[in-house]
Design a protein around this motif. Structure first.
Motif, mmCIF file in Angstrom:
data_model
loop_
_atom_site.group_PDB
_atom_site.id
_atom_site.type_symbol
_atom_site.label_atom_id
_atom_site.label_comp_id
_atom_site.label_asym_id
_atom_site.label_seq_id
_atom_site.Cartn_x
_atom_site.Cartn_y
_atom_site.Cartn_z
ATOM 1 N N ASP A 92 -0.819 5.160 -5.214
ATOM 2 C CA ASP A 92 -1.161 6.046 -4.304
ATOM 3 C C ASP A 92 -2.718 6.218 -4.198
ATOM 4 O OD1 ASP A 92 1.443 6.595 -3.719
ATOM 5 O OD2 ASP A 92 1.786 8.147 -5.132
ATOM 6 N N TRP A 93 -3.177 6.490 -3.051
ATOM 7 C CA TRP A 93 -4.520 6.681 -2.836
ATOM 8 C C TRP A 93 -4.794 7.742 -1.702
ATOM 9 C CZ3 TRP A 93 -6.522 5.817 2.274
ATOM 10 C CH2 TRP A 93 -5.408 5.201 3.081
ATOM 11 N N VAL B 169 -7.968 7.379 -6.470
ATOM 12 C CA VAL B 169 -6.567 6.915 -7.040
ATOM 13 C C VAL B 169 -6.186 7.955 -8.176
ATOM 14 C CG1 VAL B 169 -5.239 4.723 -7.750
ATOM 15 C CG2 VAL B 169 -6.910 4.516 -5.896
ATOM 16 N N GLY B 170 -5.060 8.272 -7.753
ATOM 17 C CA GLY B 170 -4.698 9.120 -9.074
ATOM 18 C C GLY B 170 -5.570 10.465 -9.185
ATOM 19 N N GLY C 225 -7.466 -1.426 -0.536
ATOM 20 C CA GLY C 225 -8.630 -1.756 0.508
ATOM 21 C C GLY C 225 -8.050 -2.059 1.665
ATOM 22 N N ALA C 226 -6.831 -2.820 1.809
ATOM 23 C CA ALA C 226 -6.281 -3.189 3.202
ATOM 24 C C ALA C 226 -5.894 -1.915 3.766
ATOM 25 C CB ALA C 226 -5.202 -4.374 2.926
ATOM 26 N N ALA C 227 -5.157 -1.003 3.129
ATOM 27 C CA ALA C 227 -4.824 0.045 3.595
ATOM 28 C C ALA C 227 -5.813 1.024 4.163
ATOM 29 C CB ALA C 227 -3.895 0.693 2.464
ATOM 30 N N VAL C 228 -6.835 1.161 3.249
ATOM 31 C CA VAL C 228 -8.006 2.079 3.795
ATOM 32 C C VAL C 228 -8.673 1.596 5.054
ATOM 33 C CG1 VAL C 228 -10.286 2.672 3.402
ATOM 34 C CG2 VAL C 228 -8.488 2.988 1.539
ATOM 35 N N LEU C 229 -8.904 0.262 5.167
ATOM 36 C CA LEU C 229 -9.296 -0.495 6.421
ATOM 37 C C LEU C 229 -8.404 -0.422 7.645
ATOM 38 C CD1 LEU C 229 -11.641 -2.224 7.370
ATOM 39 C CD2 LEU C 229 -10.679 -4.232 6.694
#
Length: 154
Positions: A3-4, A58-59, A92-96
């Motif tokens: 989770d981020w 994260v966490g 990184g992919a999710a943030v991008l």
């Protein structure tokens, strides 16, 4: 994937971000013959603008950062660093994806540059970035906004 979340950066984040930058870029800058432990940190300090920067957690712990700086013809994606142990985890992919969705919604072109030989280039290619120009050190990439499908009303 862990989770981020992202939160707006503050001036208090600059040193943690500068240190992360030095760690993450060390291998590529050394390979290119350009690593200087003081300069790599100072460049971040000199360019840091809190209002265009987000901290990735994260966490509940600092894990990275990303900046999206508005310019005349595009937004510049800058200072996108993720702690080494989290690279390849999908964060990184999710943030991008999150940032690009906002740019797509607003019709904004996104530009960035990566160091020659950087593995991050694969991530950007998967998200629609293409090479604009390059030199012996940097590769400049651009991504046009994606439009959703058009629905005919009649």
């Amino acid at each position: 994937m862990a989770d981020w979340e992202i939160r707006p950066a503050t001036s208090a984040d600059v040193e943690a971000i500068a240190e992360l930058r030095a760690v993450v870029l060390r291998a590529d800058l050394t390979r290119l013959g350009r690593y200087d432990s003081q300069r790599v940190r100072q460049r971040l300090r000199d360019e840091f603008v809190a209002e265009h920067t987000w901290v990735i957690e994260v966490g509940g712990e600092f894990a990275g950062c990303v900046a999206l700086r508005p310019a005349a013809d595009a937004h510049w994606l800058e200072h996108f660093y993720l702690a080494s142990h989290l690279q390849g985890s999908g964060i990184g992919a999710a943030v991008l994806s999150h940032l690009l969705e906002e740019c797509d919604r607003d019709g904004i072109v996104v530009r960035l540059n990566v160091l020659q030989g950087s593995p991050a280039r694969r991530l950007y290619k998967r998200h629609g970035f293409v090479v604009s120009t390059e030199d012996p050190v940097d590769v400049f990439l651009v991504r046009e906004p994606r439009r959703g499908p058009t629905i005919a009303l009649f």
